[in-house]
Design an enzyme around this catalytic site. Sequence first.
Site, PDB file in Angstrom:
ATOM      1  N   ARG A 190       0.843  -1.209   0.000  1.00  0.00           N
ATOM      2  CA  ARG A 190       0.000   0.000   0.000  1.00  0.00           C
ATOM      3  C   ARG A 190       0.874   1.253   0.000  1.00  0.00           C
ATOM      4  O   ARG A 190       0.540   2.266   0.630  1.00  0.00           O
ATOM      5  CB  ARG A 190      -0.985   0.003   1.170  1.00  0.00           C
ATOM      6  CG  ARG A 190      -1.828  -1.263   1.254  1.00  0.00           C
ATOM      7  CD  ARG A 190      -2.812  -1.247   2.410  1.00  0.00           C
ATOM      8  NE  ARG A 190      -3.175  -2.618   2.780  1.00  0.00           N
ATOM      9  CZ  ARG A 190      -3.792  -2.966   3.890  1.00  0.00           C
ATOM     10  NH1 ARG A 190      -4.152  -2.029   4.776  1.00  0.00           N
ATOM     11  NH2 ARG A 190      -4.074  -4.228   4.161  1.00  0.00           N
ATOM     12  N   GLU A 216       2.333  -2.396  -4.251  1.00  0.00           N
ATOM     13  CA  GLU A 216       1.047  -3.078  -4.144  1.00  0.00           C
ATOM     14  C   GLU A 216       0.008  -2.080  -3.658  1.00  0.00           C
ATOM     15  O   GLU A 216       0.300  -1.260  -2.781  1.00  0.00           O
ATOM     16  CB  GLU A 216       1.174  -4.254  -3.158  1.00  0.00           C
ATOM     17  CG  GLU A 216      -0.064  -5.118  -3.013  1.00  0.00           C
ATOM     18  CD  GLU A 216      -1.027  -4.669  -1.919  1.00  0.00           C
ATOM     19  OE1 GLU A 216      -2.127  -5.250  -1.837  1.00  0.00           O
ATOM     20  OE2 GLU A 216      -0.698  -3.731  -1.154  1.00  0.00           O
ATOM     21  N   ASP A 251      -4.685  -1.332  -3.549  1.00  0.00           N
ATOM     22  CA  ASP A 251      -6.026  -1.928  -3.597  1.00  0.00           C
ATOM     23  C   ASP A 251      -6.984  -0.983  -4.306  1.00  0.00           C
ATOM     24  O   ASP A 251      -6.876   0.238  -4.152  1.00  0.00           O
ATOM     25  CB  ASP A 251      -6.552  -2.157  -2.174  1.00  0.00           C
ATOM     26  CG  ASP A 251      -5.527  -2.844  -1.288  1.00  0.00           C
ATOM     27  OD1 ASP A 251      -5.476  -4.073  -1.306  1.00  0.00           O
ATOM     28  OD2 ASP A 251      -4.780  -2.131  -0.582  1.00  0.00           O
ATOM     29  N   HIS A 266      -8.202   0.440   0.661  1.00  0.00           N
ATOM     30  CA  HIS A 266      -8.199  -0.963   1.065  1.00  0.00           C
ATOM     31  C   HIS A 266      -9.560  -1.449   1.554  1.00  0.00           C
ATOM     32  O   HIS A 266     -10.089  -2.444   1.073  1.00  0.00           O
ATOM     33  CB  HIS A 266      -7.157  -1.207   2.163  1.00  0.00           C
ATOM     34  CG  HIS A 266      -7.138  -2.611   2.650  1.00  0.00           C
ATOM     35  ND1 HIS A 266      -7.905  -3.046   3.728  1.00  0.00           N
ATOM     36  CD2 HIS A 266      -6.474  -3.700   2.209  1.00  0.00           C
ATOM     37  CE1 HIS A 266      -7.702  -4.341   3.909  1.00  0.00           C
ATOM     38  NE2 HIS A 266      -6.839  -4.767   3.008  1.00  0.00           N
ATOM     39  N   GLU A 278      -4.451  -4.831  -6.634  1.00  0.00           N
ATOM     40  CA  GLU A 278      -5.326  -5.848  -6.051  1.00  0.00           C
ATOM     41  C   GLU A 278      -6.777  -5.431  -6.239  1.00  0.00           C
ATOM     42  O   GLU A 278      -7.179  -4.350  -5.813  1.00  0.00           O
ATOM     43  CB  GLU A 278      -5.051  -6.063  -4.560  1.00  0.00           C
ATOM     44  CG  GLU A 278      -5.957  -7.163  -4.017  1.00  0.00           C
ATOM     45  CD  GLU A 278      -5.866  -7.379  -2.512  1.00  0.00           C
ATOM     46  OE1 GLU A 278      -6.853  -7.903  -1.946  1.00  0.00           O
ATOM     47  OE2 GLU A 278      -4.843  -7.037  -1.911  1.00  0.00           O
ATOM     48  N   LYS A 311      -9.915  -5.350  -4.965  1.00  0.00           N
ATOM     49  CA  LYS A 311     -10.491  -5.530  -3.632  1.00  0.00           C
ATOM     50  C   LYS A 311     -12.015  -5.466  -3.691  1.00  0.00           C
ATOM     51  O   LYS A 311     -12.718  -6.315  -3.172  1.00  0.00           O
ATOM     52  CB  LYS A 311      -9.944  -4.447  -2.684  1.00  0.00           C
ATOM     53  CG  LYS A 311     -10.362  -4.583  -1.240  1.00  0.00           C
ATOM     54  CD  LYS A 311      -9.803  -5.820  -0.578  1.00  0.00           C
ATOM     55  CE  LYS A 311      -8.312  -5.717  -0.302  1.00  0.00           C
ATOM     56  NZ  LYS A 311      -7.851  -6.887   0.503  1.00  0.00           N
ATOM     57  N   ASP A 322       5.453  -3.400   4.619  1.00  0.00           N
ATOM     58  CA  ASP A 322       5.134  -2.022   5.021  1.00  0.00           C
ATOM     59  C   ASP A 322       6.397  -1.178   5.113  1.00  0.00           C
ATOM     60  O   ASP A 322       6.328   0.046   5.076  1.00  0.00           O
ATOM     61  CB  ASP A 322       4.465  -2.006   6.404  1.00  0.00           C
ATOM     62  CG  ASP A 322       3.124  -2.727   6.427  1.00  0.00           C
ATOM     63  OD1 ASP A 322       2.523  -2.909   5.355  1.00  0.00           O
ATOM     64  OD2 ASP A 322       2.682  -3.110   7.529  1.00  0.00           O
TER      65      ASP A 322
END
Length: 226
Positions: A8, A34, A36, A49, A101, A103, A221
Site C-alpha cells: 500500500r 502493491e 487496492d 483498502h 489488487e 479488492k 510495510d
Amino acid sequence: MVQKIGHRGAKGYIPENTLESFQKALDLGVDGIELDVHVCASGELVVFHDFTVDRVTNGSGEVDKLTLSELKTLKIAGELQIPTLAEVFDLINRKCWINVELKGHDTAQPTCELIEKYVTKKGWTYEDFIVSSFQKDELEKTRAHNPKIRLATLSQASVEQALEWADELSAYAIHPHFSLLTDDNIHEAKKKGYKINVWTVNHYEDIQRLEAHIIDGIISDFPDRL
C-alpha cells in the site's frame, strides 16, 4: 535477487494507499508497489483498502456508495486524500511495476480498461502491471477481458488453493501469506513456473528466513528493510 514491494505504498511510514505513501515507496527504491482498488459510486477506480472509509478517514460509509467528489473531501491522517488509480499510475510513471489488487466488486473491467489505456496511449507495457485478487471471479473476468494482463492469485489460507486457481487462470504468480510457505509448496510453485511474491513481511527475522528461500518478491510495510 528478491524484489522489494511496497505494501500500500510505504505503509509503515506514511498512511496507506495515498500518493504520499507511494512517493515514499519510490524514494525507498522499491521494485514494485502493491495497492487496492474499489469502484466508487460515480464510477471511478479509487485506491483504498477497506470496504468502508471509517477506519482510515474522518468520514464514514461504504466506498462504493460515495462519489469521487465526496471521497475527495475526506481526510486521511488529517491532511491526505484518497487517490484515483489513474492519479497513482501518473505518479509512479513506470518507475516501478504496480500490483493492483482487485479488492472491491466489479473492479476487473474498469481496471483492465485503465491498464489498456496506459499501454496503448501512454507507452506503458503489460509487464508494468500485475493484477491480483482473493476473488476468483474478478480474476476470471480480467482473464476473459484481456489475457495479456498478468494475474496473481492471493491466498491467506492455502498455497495449494492459490496454485489450483493459478492453474485454472493461467496466472503469472501466486501471492500467499508468508506463513504458508514450505520447501515443498515453493518447489511445487516453481516447478509449475509461477513467480512467488509473499505478504506482508515486516520483521527482520522473517525477512532473513524468507530470503533464504527461492522466492521472487516480498511485500512489506517497510520496503527499505528488504
